[in-house]
Scaffold this motif. Structure first.
Motif, PDB file in Angstrom:
ATOM      1  N   ARG A 187      -1.414   6.122  -5.667  1.00 22.77           N
ATOM      2  CA  ARG A 187      -2.336   6.357  -4.563  1.00 22.77           C
ATOM      3  C   ARG A 187      -2.925   5.041  -4.055  1.00 22.77           C
ATOM      4  O   ARG A 187      -3.195   4.128  -4.830  1.00 22.77           O
ATOM      5  CB  ARG A 187      -3.471   7.270  -5.006  1.00 22.77           C
ATOM      6  CG  ARG A 187      -3.044   8.647  -5.479  1.00 22.77           C
ATOM      7  CD  ARG A 187      -4.252   9.463  -5.865  1.00 22.77           C
ATOM      8  NE  ARG A 187      -5.076   8.755  -6.835  1.00 22.77           N
ATOM      9  CZ  ARG A 187      -6.357   9.027  -7.088  1.00 22.77           C
ATOM     10  NH1 ARG A 187      -6.960   9.990  -6.420  1.00 22.77           N
ATOM     11  NH2 ARG A 187      -7.027   8.347  -7.991  1.00 22.77           N
ATOM     12  N   ALA A 188      -3.156   5.003  -2.748  1.00 29.08           N
ATOM     13  CA  ALA A 188      -3.784   3.835  -2.137  1.00 29.08           C
ATOM     14  C   ALA A 188      -4.572   4.297  -0.924  1.00 29.08           C
ATOM     15  O   ALA A 188      -4.221   5.289  -0.264  1.00 29.08           O
ATOM     16  CB  ALA A 188      -2.740   2.802  -1.720  1.00 29.08           C
ATOM     17  N   THR A 194      -5.358   3.690   2.746  1.00 27.91           N
ATOM     18  CA  THR A 194      -4.657   3.006   3.828  1.00 27.91           C
ATOM     19  C   THR A 194      -5.256   3.374   5.177  1.00 27.91           C
ATOM     20  O   THR A 194      -5.951   4.386   5.328  1.00 27.91           O
ATOM     21  CB  THR A 194      -3.160   3.367   3.838  1.00 27.91           C
ATOM     22  OG1 THR A 194      -3.001   4.728   4.281  1.00 27.91           O
ATOM     23  CG2 THR A 194      -2.546   3.211   2.457  1.00 27.91           C
ATOM     24  N   VAL A 249      -6.030   8.484   1.903  1.00 27.25           N
ATOM     25  CA  VAL A 249      -5.401   8.155   0.631  1.00 27.25           C
ATOM     26  C   VAL A 249      -4.004   8.747   0.670  1.00 27.25           C
ATOM     27  O   VAL A 249      -3.823   9.952   0.879  1.00 27.25           O
ATOM     28  CB  VAL A 249      -6.197   8.728  -0.554  1.00 27.25           C
ATOM     29  CG1 VAL A 249      -5.461   8.474  -1.864  1.00 27.25           C
ATOM     30  CG2 VAL A 249      -7.593   8.099  -0.606  1.00 27.25           C
ATOM     31  N   ASP A 306       0.322   8.277  -0.919  1.00 27.21           N
ATOM     32  CA  ASP A 306       1.209   7.674  -1.904  1.00 27.21           C
ATOM     33  C   ASP A 306       1.951   6.501  -1.277  1.00 27.21           C
ATOM     34  O   ASP A 306       2.475   6.617  -0.150  1.00 27.21           O
ATOM     35  CB  ASP A 306       2.221   8.694  -2.428  1.00 27.21           C
ATOM     36  CG  ASP A 306       1.591   9.701  -3.380  1.00 27.21           C
ATOM     37  OD1 ASP A 306       0.623   9.330  -4.066  1.00 27.21           O
ATOM     38  OD2 ASP A 306       2.053  10.861  -3.420  1.00 27.21           O
ATOM     39  N   GLU A 328       4.953   1.654  -5.857  1.00 26.26           N
ATOM     40  CA  GLU A 328       4.310   0.775  -6.830  1.00 26.26           C
ATOM     41  C   GLU A 328       4.855  -0.643  -6.682  1.00 26.26           C
ATOM     42  O   GLU A 328       6.011  -0.841  -6.296  1.00 26.26           O
ATOM     43  CB  GLU A 328       4.573   1.272  -8.253  1.00 26.26           C
ATOM     44  CG  GLU A 328       3.921   2.598  -8.578  1.00 26.26           C
ATOM     45  CD  GLU A 328       4.081   2.959 -10.046  1.00 26.26           C
ATOM     46  OE1 GLU A 328       4.692   2.162 -10.801  1.00 26.26           O
ATOM     47  OE2 GLU A 328       3.596   4.041 -10.439  1.00 26.26           O
ATOM     48  N   VAL A 364      -3.085  -1.388   3.463  1.00 27.22           N
ATOM     49  CA  VAL A 364      -3.858  -0.957   2.301  1.00 27.22           C
ATOM     50  C   VAL A 364      -5.184  -1.703   2.328  1.00 27.22           C
ATOM     51  O   VAL A 364      -5.216  -2.932   2.374  1.00 27.22           O
ATOM     52  CB  VAL A 364      -3.112  -1.233   0.985  1.00 27.22           C
ATOM     53  CG1 VAL A 364      -3.995  -0.865  -0.211  1.00 27.22           C
ATOM     54  CG2 VAL A 364      -1.806  -0.456   0.935  1.00 27.22           C
ATOM     55  N   ASP A 412      -1.525  -6.436   2.358  1.00 27.89           N
ATOM     56  CA  ASP A 412      -2.141  -5.255   1.776  1.00 27.89           C
ATOM     57  C   ASP A 412      -3.238  -5.650   0.795  1.00 27.89           C
ATOM     58  O   ASP A 412      -3.144  -6.678   0.104  1.00 27.89           O
ATOM     59  CB  ASP A 412      -1.096  -4.405   1.056  1.00 27.89           C
ATOM     60  CG  ASP A 412      -0.280  -3.558   2.021  1.00 27.89           C
ATOM     61  OD1 ASP A 412      -0.802  -3.218   3.101  1.00 27.89           O
ATOM     62  OD2 ASP A 412       0.875  -3.224   1.692  1.00 27.89           O
ATOM     63  N   SER A 420      -5.601   0.169  -4.398  1.00 31.75           N
ATOM     64  CA  SER A 420      -4.529   1.013  -4.918  1.00 31.75           C
ATOM     65  C   SER A 420      -4.613   1.063  -6.440  1.00 31.75           C
ATOM     66  O   SER A 420      -5.262   0.222  -7.070  1.00 31.75           O
ATOM     67  CB  SER A 420      -3.156   0.472  -4.487  1.00 31.75           C
ATOM     68  OG  SER A 420      -3.006  -0.888  -4.850  1.00 31.75           O
ATOM     69  N   GLU A 421      -3.964   2.061  -7.011  1.00 28.02           N
ATOM     70  CA  GLU A 421      -4.034   2.250  -8.464  1.00 28.02           C
ATOM     71  C   GLU A 421      -3.371   1.104  -9.222  1.00 28.02           C
ATOM     72  O   GLU A 421      -3.748   0.799 -10.355  1.00 28.02           O
ATOM     73  CB  GLU A 421      -3.415   3.586  -8.836  1.00 28.02           C
ATOM     74  CG  GLU A 421      -4.232   4.762  -8.322  1.00 28.02           C
ATOM     75  CD  GLU A 421      -3.597   6.101  -8.641  1.00 28.02           C
ATOM     76  OE1 GLU A 421      -4.292   6.972  -9.200  1.00 28.02           O
ATOM     77  OE2 GLU A 421      -2.405   6.285  -8.297  1.00 28.02           O
ATOM     78  N   TRP A 436      -1.831  -3.009  -8.361  1.00 20.40           N
ATOM     79  CA  TRP A 436      -1.578  -4.059  -7.393  1.00 20.40           C
ATOM     80  C   TRP A 436      -1.038  -5.288  -8.111  1.00 20.40           C
ATOM     81  O   TRP A 436      -1.140  -5.408  -9.335  1.00 20.40           O
ATOM     82  CB  TRP A 436      -2.790  -4.400  -6.545  1.00 20.40           C
ATOM     83  CG  TRP A 436      -4.137  -4.496  -7.205  1.00 20.40           C
ATOM     84  CD1 TRP A 436      -5.044  -3.496  -7.354  1.00 20.40           C
ATOM     85  CD2 TRP A 436      -4.763  -5.669  -7.769  1.00 20.40           C
ATOM     86  NE1 TRP A 436      -6.194  -3.960  -7.971  1.00 20.40           N
ATOM     87  CE2 TRP A 436      -6.048  -5.285  -8.226  1.00 20.40           C
ATOM     88  CE3 TRP A 436      -4.369  -6.999  -7.909  1.00 20.40           C
ATOM     89  CZ2 TRP A 436      -6.937  -6.183  -8.838  1.00 20.40           C
ATOM     90  CZ3 TRP A 436      -5.255  -7.896  -8.511  1.00 20.40           C
ATOM     91  CH2 TRP A 436      -6.518  -7.491  -8.972  1.00 20.40           C
TER      92      TRP A 436
END
Length: 350
Positions: free
Chosen positions: A2-3, A5, A16, A18, A21, A61, A122, A126-127, A129
């Motif tokens: 999740r991020a 954006t 939020v 997807d 990664e 992001v 970005d 995010s979960e 980075w």
């Protein structure tokens, strides 16, 4: 993963979603995002005021006030899994300009820099980075809850650096500083003033609440009133201006004692006009050897100085600056400014 954006320059597009990664290995740190500070810049980007997506992408992001924990690090990078880190925001322009070529990318001359979560890169919202080791700052484990304050503290550390460099042009032994604005920048500016042994005064509109308590918790003096009146009584050697309000800015410029230094850190909104006695201000500045300097962003040495300042601060006082923690999926609540907010933080873990 999740991020948070947004489509830059389009209001109502923040969400939020997807996103892929970041890759593992290579020459970058892989970092688990822990927290993300929210500031006026993020609110303006979400409103569509500005922002730039990475080249070839529609969405950006968000997030430049980061805090994370290293999951993986290249050998010889100086980092290891488990390290607490913050990512630096700005990157030098690719030419580079003379300032960027000398490592002073916070002073970029041509504006071709890029910034995580703001301009063409970005952000950290995010979960997971990744970040180049040269643009990561390792934090003391004691800052696991409050290290998200490092980026705004780095801005303040640069402001104090600028003040002291200007002051060094001649005899400089300041005793008294007035900080206008008791948001995160203002309160962290007050912290660094106290740590320098100065008599610190903070001016804001609030008459009670967490801002007043935070100033008093520093052992500083809180004021609510007109800048011209308070500054006229104090005759401060230094004013750190952290509101960006046009009338406050002008009163601050006129408010120091002789050989005073005003550092402007708040960014004013365009389009608002006020009537000022520019001739009187010019006369005063010239005859008193006053200086006004603008300061924004920070480079690695400022982040390092800020990290040292945070570690030296009272942990409970630092924690009091974070007045709300909001889960990532409720980001809209974090973007709503509330009267008693100092710093609002998004938590990135599930």
């Amino acid at each position: 993963m999740r991020a948070l954006t947004v489509v830059p320059l389009q209001s109502g597009t923040a969400e939020v979603r997807d996103v892929p990664e970041p890759g593992t290995g290579g020459d970058r740190l892989l970092v688990e995002g822990l927290a993300l500070g929210v500031c006026g810049t993020d609110r303006e980007i979400v409103s569509g005021a500005y922002g730039w997506a990475p080249p070839g992408h529609d969405r950006l992001v968000l997030g430049h006030e980061s805090l994370g924990r290293v999951r993986g690090a290249p050998e010889g990078s100086g980092f290891a899994a488990g390290d607490l880190v913050v990512g630096i925001v700005r990157r030098p322009d690719p030419r580079p300009c003379p300032a960027c070529a000398h490592g002073e990318f916070d002073m970029c001359r041509n504006g071709e820099y890029s910034e995580r979560g703001i301009k063409e890169l970005d952000g950290y919202g995010s979960e997971l980075w990744s970040v180049e080791p040269d643009y990561a700052i390792k934090l003391d484990p004691a800052l696991a809850e409050t290290g998200v304050l490092l980026e705004p503290a780095s801005v303040v550390a640069k402001a104090w650096d600028q003040v002291e460099r200007v002051g060094a042009r001649a005899y400089f032994a300041p005793e008294r500083v007035l900080v206008t604005g008791a948001g995160p920048i203002g309160l962290l500016a007050a912290l660094l003033g106290v740590q320098r042994g100065l008599e610190v005064h903070v001016l804001d509109r609030a008459e009670s609440g967490p801002k007043v308590r935070a100033v008093e918790g520093l052992g500083a003096t809180y004021h609510s009133g007109q800048v011209s009146e308070i500054a006229g009584k104090l005759r401060p050697d230094i004013i750190i201006e952290a509101t960006g309000a046009a009338s406050v800015v002008f009163d601050a410029i006129a408010g120091t004692g002789a050989y005073g230094i005003v550092c402007l850190t708040g960014v004013s909104s365009a389009g608002r006009t006020i009537s000022v006695d520019l001739g009187g201000a010019n006369r005063s500045m010239v005859l008193e050897n006053d200086v006004v300097v603008g300061s924004v962003n920070a480079n690695p040495r400022h982040y390092t100085a800020a990290a040292q300042a945070l570690v030296a601060a009272d942990p409970d006082w630092l924690a009091s600056l974070i007045t709300r923690r909001v889960p990532l999926e409720r980001f809209a609540e974090a973007l709503e400014a509330r009267p008693d907010d100092i710093k609002v933080v998004l938590t990135l873990g599930r």
